[in-house]
Motif scaffolding. Structure first.
Motif, PDB file in Angstrom:
ATOM      1  N   ALA A 230       0.805  -0.909  -0.176  1.00 16.61           N
ATOM      2  CA  ALA A 230      -0.172   0.211  -0.172  1.00 16.61           C
ATOM      3  C   ALA A 230       1.050   1.679  -0.046  1.00 16.61           C
ATOM      4  CB  ALA A 230      -0.717  -0.061   0.738  1.00 16.61           C
ATOM      5  N   ILE A 231       2.323   1.448   0.798  1.00 16.00           N
ATOM      6  CA  ILE A 231       2.819   2.552   0.760  1.00 16.00           C
ATOM      7  C   ILE A 231       4.318   2.365  -0.154  1.00 16.00           C
ATOM      8  CG2 ILE A 231       4.782   3.544   2.404  1.00 16.00           C
ATOM      9  CD1 ILE A 231       3.435   1.859   4.816  1.00 16.00           C
TER      10      ILE A 231
ATOM     11  N   PHE B 178       5.741   3.662  -6.809  1.00 14.59           N
ATOM     12  CA  PHE B 178       5.682   3.587  -7.646  1.00 14.59           C
ATOM     13  C   PHE B 178       5.010   4.788  -8.207  1.00 14.59           C
ATOM     14  CE2 PHE B 178       2.569   1.804 -10.539  1.00 14.59           C
ATOM     15  CZ  PHE B 178       3.429   1.401 -11.902  1.00 14.59           C
ATOM     16  N   LEU B 179       4.171   5.200  -7.439  1.00 15.40           N
ATOM     17  CA  LEU B 179       3.345   6.182  -8.562  1.00 15.40           C
ATOM     18  C   LEU B 179       4.405   7.526  -8.975  1.00 15.40           C
ATOM     19  CD1 LEU B 179       0.862   6.528  -9.840  1.00 15.40           C
ATOM     20  CD2 LEU B 179      -0.188   7.725  -7.646  1.00 15.40           C
ATOM     21  N   PRO B 180       4.879   7.558  -8.211  1.00 16.56           N
ATOM     22  CA  PRO B 180       5.333   9.377  -8.120  1.00 16.56           C
ATOM     23  C   PRO B 180       6.824   8.575  -8.983  1.00 16.56           C
ATOM     24  CG  PRO B 180       5.342   8.826  -6.179  1.00 16.56           C
ATOM     25  CD  PRO B 180       5.405   8.149  -6.770  1.00 16.56           C
ATOM     26  N   THR B 181       7.233   8.029  -8.904  1.00 16.58           N
ATOM     27  CA  THR B 181       8.271   6.953 -10.364  1.00 16.58           C
ATOM     28  C   THR B 181       7.766   7.154 -11.366  1.00 16.58           C
ATOM     29  OG1 THR B 181       9.573   6.197  -8.529  1.00 16.58           O
ATOM     30  CG2 THR B 181      10.089   5.705 -10.332  1.00 16.58           C
ATOM     31  N   LEU B 182       6.492   6.231 -11.888  1.00 22.11           N
ATOM     32  CA  LEU B 182       6.214   6.540 -12.841  1.00 22.11           C
ATOM     33  C   LEU B 182       5.299   7.714 -13.715  1.00 22.11           C
ATOM     34  CD1 LEU B 182       4.263   4.860 -15.353  1.00 22.11           C
ATOM     35  CD2 LEU B 182       2.376   4.526 -13.869  1.00 22.11           C
ATOM     36  N   LEU B 183       4.571   8.565 -12.606  1.00 18.56           N
ATOM     37  CA  LEU B 183       4.351  10.001 -12.890  1.00 18.56           C
ATOM     38  C   LEU B 183       5.712  10.716 -13.597  1.00 18.56           C
ATOM     39  CD1 LEU B 183       1.782  10.903 -10.316  1.00 18.56           C
ATOM     40  CD2 LEU B 183       1.368  10.609 -13.136  1.00 18.56           C
TER      41      LEU B 183
ATOM     42  N   ALA C 108       8.441   5.565   5.371  1.00 19.33           N
ATOM     43  CA  ALA C 108       7.232   5.065   6.324  1.00 19.33           C
ATOM     44  C   ALA C 108       7.493   3.420   5.908  1.00 19.33           C
ATOM     45  CB  ALA C 108       5.629   5.311   5.457  1.00 19.33           C
ATOM     46  N   ILE C 109       7.632   2.767   5.426  1.00 21.11           N
ATOM     47  CA  ILE C 109       8.330   1.407   5.184  1.00 21.11           C
ATOM     48  C   ILE C 109       8.925   1.155   5.997  1.00 21.11           C
ATOM     49  CG2 ILE C 109       8.834  -0.510   3.766  1.00 21.11           C
ATOM     50  CD1 ILE C 109       8.416   0.972   1.465  1.00 21.11           C
ATOM     51  N   PHE C 110       9.999   1.658   6.919  1.00 22.13           N
ATOM     52  CA  PHE C 110      10.750   1.487   8.128  1.00 22.13           C
ATOM     53  C   PHE C 110      10.515   1.169   9.054  1.00 22.13           C
ATOM     54  CE2 PHE C 110      14.314   3.043   5.501  1.00 22.13           C
ATOM     55  CZ  PHE C 110      15.010   2.240   5.901  1.00 22.13           C
TER      56      PHE C 110
ATOM     57  N   PRO D 252       8.585  18.963  -9.645  1.00 21.19           N
ATOM     58  CA  PRO D 252       8.536  17.850  -9.356  1.00 21.19           C
ATOM     59  C   PRO D 252       9.667  16.872  -9.594  1.00 21.19           C
ATOM     60  CG  PRO D 252       8.655  18.722 -12.323  1.00 21.19           C
ATOM     61  CD  PRO D 252       8.601  20.371 -11.459  1.00 21.19           C
ATOM     62  N   VAL D 253      10.492  17.465  -9.530  1.00 20.23           N
ATOM     63  CA  VAL D 253      11.420  16.612  -9.452  1.00 20.23           C
ATOM     64  C   VAL D 253      11.716  16.626  -7.825  1.00 20.23           C
ATOM     65  CG1 VAL D 253      14.196  16.521  -9.232  1.00 20.23           C
ATOM     66  CG2 VAL D 253      13.471  16.776 -11.402  1.00 20.23           C
ATOM     67  N   ILE D 254      12.146  17.563  -7.112  1.00 23.67           N
ATOM     68  CA  ILE D 254      11.684  18.005  -5.214  1.00 23.67           C
ATOM     69  C   ILE D 254      10.244  16.925  -4.955  1.00 23.67           C
ATOM     70  CG2 ILE D 254      11.509  19.338  -3.477  1.00 23.67           C
ATOM     71  CD1 ILE D 254      13.115  21.030  -5.526  1.00 23.67           C
ATOM     72  N   LEU D 255       9.347  17.774  -4.960  1.00 22.89           N
ATOM     73  CA  LEU D 255       8.293  16.864  -5.022  1.00 22.89           C
ATOM     74  C   LEU D 255       8.129  14.846  -5.393  1.00 22.89           C
ATOM     75  CD1 LEU D 255       5.434  19.035  -5.773  1.00 22.89           C
ATOM     76  CD2 LEU D 255       6.331  18.588  -3.721  1.00 22.89           C
ATOM     77  N   SER D 256       8.851  14.347  -6.242  1.00 27.32           N
ATOM     78  CA  SER D 256       8.651  12.973  -6.292  1.00 27.32           C
ATOM     79  C   SER D 256       9.873  12.522  -5.324  1.00 27.32           C
ATOM     80  CB  SER D 256       9.188  13.051  -7.803  1.00 27.32           C
ATOM     81  OG  SER D 256      10.367  13.085  -7.949  1.00 27.32           O
ATOM     82  N   ASN D 257      10.746  13.214  -5.357  1.00 23.80           N
ATOM     83  CA  ASN D 257      11.396  12.942  -4.327  1.00 23.80           C
ATOM     84  C   ASN D 257      11.506  12.966  -2.995  1.00 23.80           C
ATOM     85  OD1 ASN D 257      14.237  11.977  -5.224  1.00 23.80           O
ATOM     86  ND2 ASN D 257      14.137  13.714  -6.638  1.00 23.80           N
ATOM     87  N   LEU D 258      11.422  14.143  -2.325  1.00 22.38           N
ATOM     88  CA  LEU D 258      10.486  13.888  -1.347  1.00 22.38           C
ATOM     89  C   LEU D 258       8.788  12.799  -1.346  1.00 22.38           C
ATOM     90  CD1 LEU D 258      10.146  17.751  -1.192  1.00 22.38           C
ATOM     91  CD2 LEU D 258      11.481  16.214   0.902  1.00 22.38           C
ATOM     92  N   LEU D 259       8.450  12.486  -1.917  1.00 23.72           N
ATOM     93  CA  LEU D 259       7.195  11.663  -1.807  1.00 23.72           C
ATOM     94  C   LEU D 259       7.962  10.340  -1.691  1.00 23.72           C
ATOM     95  CD1 LEU D 259       4.415  12.415  -4.505  1.00 23.72           C
ATOM     96  CD2 LEU D 259       4.330  12.239  -1.214  1.00 23.72           C
ATOM     97  N   ILE D 260       9.113   9.924  -2.158  1.00 25.14           N
ATOM     98  CA  ILE D 260       9.604   8.578  -2.133  1.00 25.14           C
ATOM     99  C   ILE D 260      10.369   8.843  -1.083  1.00 25.14           C
ATOM    100  CG2 ILE D 260      11.091   7.705  -3.440  1.00 25.14           C
ATOM    101  CD1 ILE D 260      10.907   8.445  -6.146  1.00 25.14           C
TER     102      ILE D 260
END
Length: 250
Positions: free
Chosen positions: A25-26, A32-37, A84-86, A70-78
């Motif tokens: 889910a996380i 996955f979604l930010p990387t794909l976008l 969150a997985i940790f 978009p680069v900063i936002l995607s990297n922050l989300l990732i």
């Protein structure tokens, strides 16, 4: 305690099995979604014709200046998703996905500061020679899960604890991470090549960018999850979290 590769791998698989729904889910939303976008709508720096380091640096600089948001936002989300997985796999946490995301939000700034400090220390090691830098990075590899497990709000303390917990295991961790990273990279590259050949044949050489980007994003997300659970397993093994390590990994 010396790192046991087989026990570490088995422990990672147990962690993945026990938390697979929450991890999926996380990682689906935040990795996955930010990387794909990004791959689909922003793409990569144009490196065609870049023959030297200066040209490559200029291409990346131009790319970042044109796509900074978009680069900063995607990297922050990732990064948030990885943290969150940790939290999800940390031994002291057994909350829901929503609860773990809330905790991740409250500790995320600490996590970022700790990552920056780790990067600076690693960079200093790389300036000496490549191997010392990689060694230092592996000695500090437990910083994210220490913050997640302890709720540690002092980044310096997290770095010190990681350094103490990995005493005598720096090169063992380095070899393990390198093996997994190389094998993962080869596996993902082979899958991407096969998919590229199939889509190329199906479209007369034009290819399907969406399919290629989808496979690339899935591969990147899978590798990040694998590295994360390996780090968590190293933490479990070296700290003996639970009562006994073999009981934790049964």
């Amino acid at each position: 305690m010396k790192l046991n590769y087989m026990e570490c791998w088995n422990g990672a698989m147990v962690i993945l099995r026990d938390h697979k729904e929450a991890i999926l889910a996380i990682v689906g939303v935040f990795v996955f979604l930010p990387t794909l976008l990004m791959a689909q709508f922003v793409g990569q720096p144009p490196l065609e014709g870049a023959a030297d380091l200066n040209a490559i640096t200029a291409a990346y600089s131009t790319f970042f200046s044109e796509n900074a948001v978009p680069v900063i936002l995607s990297n922050l989300l990732i990064s948030f998703g990885g943290f969150a997985i940790f939290l999800t796999v940390a031994p002291s946490h057994n909350g829901t996905v929503a609860e773990n995301l809330g905790t991740a939000r409250r500790l995320f700034l600490i996590f970022l500061v700790a990552n920056i400090l780790t990067g600076l220390v690693t960079f200093a090691g790389l300036m000496l020679l490549i191997i010392p830098g990689l060694y230092v990075a592996c000695r500090l590899i437990l910083v994210p899960i220490i913050i997640a497990d302890h709720g540690e709000r002092n980044p310096i303390t997290a770095l010190k604890e990681s350094w103490n917990n990995t005493i005598g295991n720096g090169f063992s961790i380095l070899l393990l991470v390198l093996m997994i990273a190389i094998l993962s990279a080869i596996t993902v590259a082979v899958i991407q090549m096969i998919v590229g050949v199939v889509t190329g044949l199906a479209t007369g050489g034009a290819g399907w960018p969406l399919i290629d980007n989808l496979v690339s994003a899935l591969g990147g997300a899978a590798v990040q999850v694998l590295i994360t659970v390996i780090i968590a397993s190293i933490y479990y093994e070296l700290t003996g979290k639970g009562s006994e390590v073999d009981e934790v990994f049964r």
